[in-house]
Enzyme design. Structure first.
Site, PDB file in Angstrom:
ATOM      1  N   ASP A   1       3.709 -18.306 -40.033  1.00 24.24           N
ATOM      2  CA  ASP A   1       4.225 -19.076 -41.170  1.00 24.24           C
ATOM      3  C   ASP A   1       3.176 -19.324 -42.246  1.00 24.24           C
ATOM      4  O   ASP A   1       3.191 -20.356 -42.921  1.00 24.24           O
ATOM      5  CB  ASP A   1       4.821 -20.418 -40.686  1.00 24.24           C
TER       6      ASP A   1
ATOM      7  N   GLY B   1      10.449 -15.586 -39.418  1.00 22.19           N
ATOM      8  CA  GLY B   1      11.200 -16.139 -40.539  1.00 22.19           C
ATOM      9  C   GLY B   1      10.305 -16.028 -41.751  1.00 22.19           C
ATOM     10  O   GLY B   1       9.352 -16.785 -41.881  1.00 22.19           O
ATOM     11  N   HIS B   2      10.577 -15.038 -42.595  1.00 24.41           N
ATOM     12  CA  HIS B   2       9.714 -14.782 -43.750  1.00 24.41           C
ATOM     13  C   HIS B   2      10.456 -15.167 -45.029  1.00 24.41           C
ATOM     14  O   HIS B   2      11.455 -14.544 -45.384  1.00 24.41           O
ATOM     15  CB  HIS B   2       9.295 -13.297 -43.786  1.00 24.41           C
TER      16      HIS B   2
ATOM     17  N   GLN C   1       4.715 -12.954 -36.967  1.00 24.79           N
ATOM     18  CA  GLN C   1       3.904 -13.877 -36.170  1.00 24.79           C
ATOM     19  C   GLN C   1       2.457 -13.819 -36.686  1.00 24.79           C
ATOM     20  O   GLN C   1       2.268 -13.593 -37.858  1.00 24.79           O
ATOM     21  CB  GLN C   1       3.995 -13.573 -34.662  1.00 24.79           C
TER      22      GLN C   1
ATOM     23  N   LYS D   1       3.549 -14.935 -45.240  1.00 20.80           N
ATOM     24  CA  LYS D   1       3.487 -13.457 -45.281  1.00 20.80           C
ATOM     25  C   LYS D   1       4.620 -12.892 -46.137  1.00 20.80           C
ATOM     26  O   LYS D   1       4.421 -11.965 -46.918  1.00 20.80           O
ATOM     27  CB  LYS D   1       3.578 -12.886 -43.854  1.00 20.80           C
TER      28      LYS D   1
ATOM     29  N   VAL E   1      -0.092 -21.000 -55.328  1.00 21.85           N
ATOM     30  CA  VAL E   1      -0.068 -22.376 -55.847  1.00 21.85           C
ATOM     31  C   VAL E   1       1.355 -22.926 -55.912  1.00 21.85           C
ATOM     32  O   VAL E   1       1.622 -23.930 -56.555  1.00 21.85           O
ATOM     33  CB  VAL E   1      -0.754 -22.458 -57.240  1.00 21.85           C
TER      34      VAL E   1
HETATM   35  P1  GDP Z   1       5.848 -16.401 -43.079  1.00 20.64           P
HETATM   36  O1  GDP Z   1       6.550 -16.494 -41.779  1.00 20.64           O
HETATM   37  O2  GDP Z   1       4.386 -16.133 -42.932  1.00 20.64           O
HETATM   38  O3  GDP Z   1       6.492 -15.439 -44.047  1.00 20.64           O
HETATM   39  O4  GDP Z   1       5.962 -17.857 -43.741  1.00 20.64           O
HETATM   40  P2  GDP Z   1       7.282 -18.796 -43.790  1.00 20.64           P
HETATM   41  O5  GDP Z   1       8.216 -18.237 -44.794  1.00 20.64           O
HETATM   42  O6  GDP Z   1       7.794 -19.063 -42.423  1.00 20.64           O
HETATM   43  O7  GDP Z   1       6.644 -20.167 -44.265  1.00 20.64           O
HETATM   44  C1  GDP Z   1       5.930 -20.262 -45.444  1.00 20.64           C
HETATM   45  C2  GDP Z   1       6.588 -21.345 -46.320  1.00 20.64           C
HETATM   46  O8  GDP Z   1       5.713 -21.683 -47.376  1.00 20.64           O
HETATM   47  C3  GDP Z   1       7.854 -20.859 -46.995  1.00 20.64           C
HETATM   48  O9  GDP Z   1       8.716 -21.953 -47.150  1.00 20.64           O
HETATM   49  C4  GDP Z   1       7.372 -20.364 -48.350  1.00 20.64           C
HETATM   50  O10 GDP Z   1       8.386 -20.439 -49.356  1.00 20.64           O
HETATM   51  C5  GDP Z   1       6.277 -21.355 -48.632  1.00 20.64           C
HETATM   52  N1  GDP Z   1       5.131 -20.852 -49.436  1.00 20.64           N
HETATM   53  C6  GDP Z   1       4.525 -19.645 -49.386  1.00 20.64           C
HETATM   54  N2  GDP Z   1       3.449 -19.619 -50.196  1.00 20.64           N
HETATM   55  C7  GDP Z   1       3.381 -20.854 -50.776  1.00 20.64           C
HETATM   56  C8  GDP Z   1       2.459 -21.474 -51.689  1.00 20.64           C
HETATM   57  O11 GDP Z   1       1.470 -20.902 -52.141  1.00 20.64           O
HETATM   58  N3  GDP Z   1       2.724 -22.790 -52.015  1.00 20.64           N
HETATM   59  C9  GDP Z   1       3.802 -23.468 -51.508  1.00 20.64           C
HETATM   60  N4  GDP Z   1       3.963 -24.744 -51.880  1.00 20.64           N
HETATM   61  N5  GDP Z   1       4.663 -22.912 -50.653  1.00 20.64           N
HETATM   62  C10 GDP Z   1       4.449 -21.634 -50.279  1.00 20.64           C
HETATM   63  P1  IMO Z   2       6.566 -15.698 -38.486  1.00 17.64           P
HETATM   64  O1  IMO Z   2       6.621 -14.189 -38.574  1.00 17.64           O
HETATM   65  C1  IMO Z   2       5.464 -19.137 -36.068  1.00 17.64           C
HETATM   66  C2  IMO Z   2       6.025 -18.783 -31.731  1.00 17.64           C
HETATM   67  C3  IMO Z   2       7.069 -19.640 -31.063  1.00 17.64           C
HETATM   68  C4  IMO Z   2       6.426 -19.835 -29.714  1.00 17.64           C
HETATM   69  C5  IMO Z   2       5.766 -18.480 -29.454  1.00 17.64           C
HETATM   70  C6  IMO Z   2       6.602 -17.550 -28.583  1.00 17.64           C
HETATM   71  O2  IMO Z   2       7.637 -16.384 -39.250  1.00 17.64           O
HETATM   72  O3  IMO Z   2       5.201 -16.190 -38.790  1.00 17.64           O
HETATM   73  P2  IMO Z   2       8.778 -16.120 -29.041  1.00 17.64           P
HETATM   74  O4  IMO Z   2      10.156 -16.533 -29.455  1.00 17.64           O
HETATM   75  O5  IMO Z   2       8.136 -15.174 -29.999  1.00 17.64           O
HETATM   76  O6  IMO Z   2       8.701 -15.626 -27.638  1.00 17.64           O
HETATM   77  O7  IMO Z   2       7.932 -17.478 -29.065  1.00 17.64           O
HETATM   78  O8  IMO Z   2       5.575 -17.897 -30.725  1.00 17.64           O
HETATM   79  N1  IMO Z   2       6.509 -17.951 -32.860  1.00 17.64           N
HETATM   80  C7  IMO Z   2       6.240 -18.191 -34.155  1.00 17.64           C
HETATM   81  N2  IMO Z   2       5.571 -19.205 -34.733  1.00 17.64           N
HETATM   82  N3  IMO Z   2       5.925 -18.125 -36.831  1.00 17.64           N
HETATM   83  C8  IMO Z   2       6.572 -17.086 -36.246  1.00 17.64           C
HETATM   84  O9  IMO Z   2       6.936 -15.991 -36.948  1.00 17.64           O
HETATM   85  C9  IMO Z   2       6.796 -17.112 -34.858  1.00 17.64           C
HETATM   86  N4  IMO Z   2       7.410 -16.276 -33.991  1.00 17.64           N
HETATM   87  C10 IMO Z   2       7.221 -16.794 -32.767  1.00 17.64           C
HETATM   88  O10 IMO Z   2       7.257 -20.860 -31.749  1.00 17.64           O
HETATM   89  O11 IMO Z   2       5.390 -20.785 -29.814  1.00 17.64           O
HETATM   90 MG    MG Z   3       7.778 -17.826 -40.709  1.00 19.81          MG
END
Ligand code: GDP
Ligand code: IMO
Ligand code: MG
Length: 428
Positions: free
Chosen positions: A15, A42-43, A226, A18, A416
């Protein structure tokens, strides 16, 4: 080979942002590839205020005419796959061409049941805190050589035969060990047959397609899911996911040659979050953690769970830099730190009274590590509209440069804000 391959990986516990970074780089990319993991990801991508969360499909799906690939290393959940495609279609956003590897393993309904049953079996204090998406059990079957691959969904007779053997074993596990009800063959077979028909038009040969793309001088972007500290080999075992999330997984998960890599780009959040169980030395269960969670909107994009929050952990970060051979950092969510009086950075761990800067991923060791902090000044100015590094307040620039120096890797992108345009590009 005239083309170029860049890999994007998460450097922490996931998270990091990415999805946003992939989307932001998208206009220069020809082929977007997911190489491991599945719908546990969850991207999030936000364009012109509209939010899209990709779980299984590459975050490049919004770019008209580009190619998106699900490689052999991915575990494909057919229901999620078809739902995501349909959602995009309904929004008029299924703009890219999509190819799925026939060798990708399929997450079946019994994998999801097993994922939940095994978590319950582990019980409190031992559970991993998985996403419940069937990821672990599906990879287990892959390595046990009893999995179903996408190609197996395409041949009805063979599928029925394989499933009948598989279910015999799974149903015994369900009834004798986990107290679950058995799954009748047709309840799995008939939907699986339909999934096969729906997925068939997307099945291609990513190994050949990617190699041809490189021959034609195309730019390929591998999108890690991840993150490094959740890597099955190098993460905080056993609190990890079941795939190779580090850059190395990009090759086994696609069939691209190792020598094809151009850059490894690590996405790093300006602080640390973790979702699920397992050690996290900088976790703050007090006001700071709560402030980061609220300001950063730190709730899971897949499960909605509140993320555990704390200051940046340089020990883990330096480990991730070396392990992945990172060339450039994309630092995200710097704006979330605005208004913090002071910013702390964990520079070492105190392990039984001795300071160490070595990251040992084994959970039973990391659990004993206490963070040693350095304190840096904060800033109050709103930075969410800054477009250049120079326009950031002094303390924010100092923080960026501090991370750069300590990680030994240039920060080429600074987030930002969540929108595609809220990014400072320093030459990525
Ligand atoms: P990922 O799994 O690595 O793709 O990240 P997620 O989407 O799960 O979580 C990142 C969260 O941060 C999302 O809600 C994005 O919209 C948000 N986000 C990403 N970059 C920025 C940033 O530079 N600033 C802020 N405030 N939010 C961001
Ligand atoms: P993105 O791509 C954050 C965590 C789960 C748990 C562990 C194992 O959005 O960054 P699983 O269901 O994969 O067997 O769970 O990994 N986990 C993540 N944490 N971001 C993710 O994906 C994750 N995918 C799995 O919370 O701790
Ligand atoms: Mg994510």
């Amino acid at each position: 080979m005239k083309g170029k391959v860049d890999i994007i990986i998460g450097a922490q516990w996931g998270d990091e942002g990415k999805g946003k970074v992939v989307d932001m780089m998208g206009s220069d990319i020809d082929v977007f590839v997911r190489y491991q993991g599945g719908a546990n990801a969850g991207h999030t991508v936000i364009v012109e205020g509209k939010k899209i969360v990709f779980h299984l499909l590459p975050s490049g799906m919004l770019y008209p005419g580009k190619l998106c690939v699900l490689g052999n290393g991915v575990v494909l959940d057919p229901e999620q796959f078809l739902k995501e495609l349909e959602d995009l279609h309904e929004r008029g956003q299924d703009r890219a061409r999509l190819v799925v590897s026939p060798s990708a393993h399929v997450v079946m309904p019994y994998h999801k049941i097993l994922d939940r049953a095994q978590e319950a079996f582990r019980g409190k204090g031992h559970m991993i805190g998985t996403t419940g998406r069937g990821i672990g059990p599906c990879y287990v079957d892959k390595y046990a050589r009893s999995g179903l691959r996408v190609e197996d969904l395409l041949d009805g007779d063979r599928l029925r035969e394989s499933l009948s053997t598989i279910l015999e074993e799974k149903n015994r596990l369900f009834t004798k060990l986990y107290g679950e009800t058995p799954l009748p063959l047709d309840e799995v077979y008939l939907p699986a047959l339909e999934w096969g028909k729906a997925i068939a038009p997307y099945v291609g040969d990513p190994v050949q397609i990617l190699q041809e793309a490189l021959d034609e001088g195309k730019r390929v972007l591998l999108e890690g899911a991840q993150a490094t500290l959740l890597d099955i080999d190098h993460g905080t075992y056993p609190y990890v996911t079941s795939s190779s999330t580090s850059a190395a997984g990009g090759f086994t998960g696609t069939g691209l040659p190792v020598s094809s890599v151009d850059r490894v780009i690590a996405v790093v959040k300006a602080y640390t979050t973790r979702v699920g169980e397992g050690p996290m030395p900088t976790e703050d269960k007090g006001e700071t953690g709560e402030a980061l969670r609220v300001r950063g909107g730190e709730f899971g994009a897949t499960t909605g769970r509140p993320r555990r929050c704390g200051w940046l952990d340089m020990v883990g970060l330096r480990y991730a830099m070396r392990l992945n051979g990172v060339n450039a950092i994309a630092l995200t969510k710097l704006d979330v730190l605005t208004g913090m009086k002071e910013i702390q950075v964990c520079t070492a761990y105190d392990l039984n009274g001795t300071n160490t800067d070595r990251f040992n991923g084994a959970a039973h060791i990391l659990e004993q590590c206490r963070p040693v902090y350095e304190t840096l000044p904060g800033w109050n100015e709103d930075i969410s509209n800054c477009t250049t590094f120079e326009s950031l307040p002094r303390a924010a620039r100092d923080y960026v440069e501090y991370i750069e120096k300590n990680a030994g890797v240039p920060i080429k992108l600074i987030g930002v804000g969540a929108d595609r345009v809220q990014t400072i590009n320093r030459g990525l």
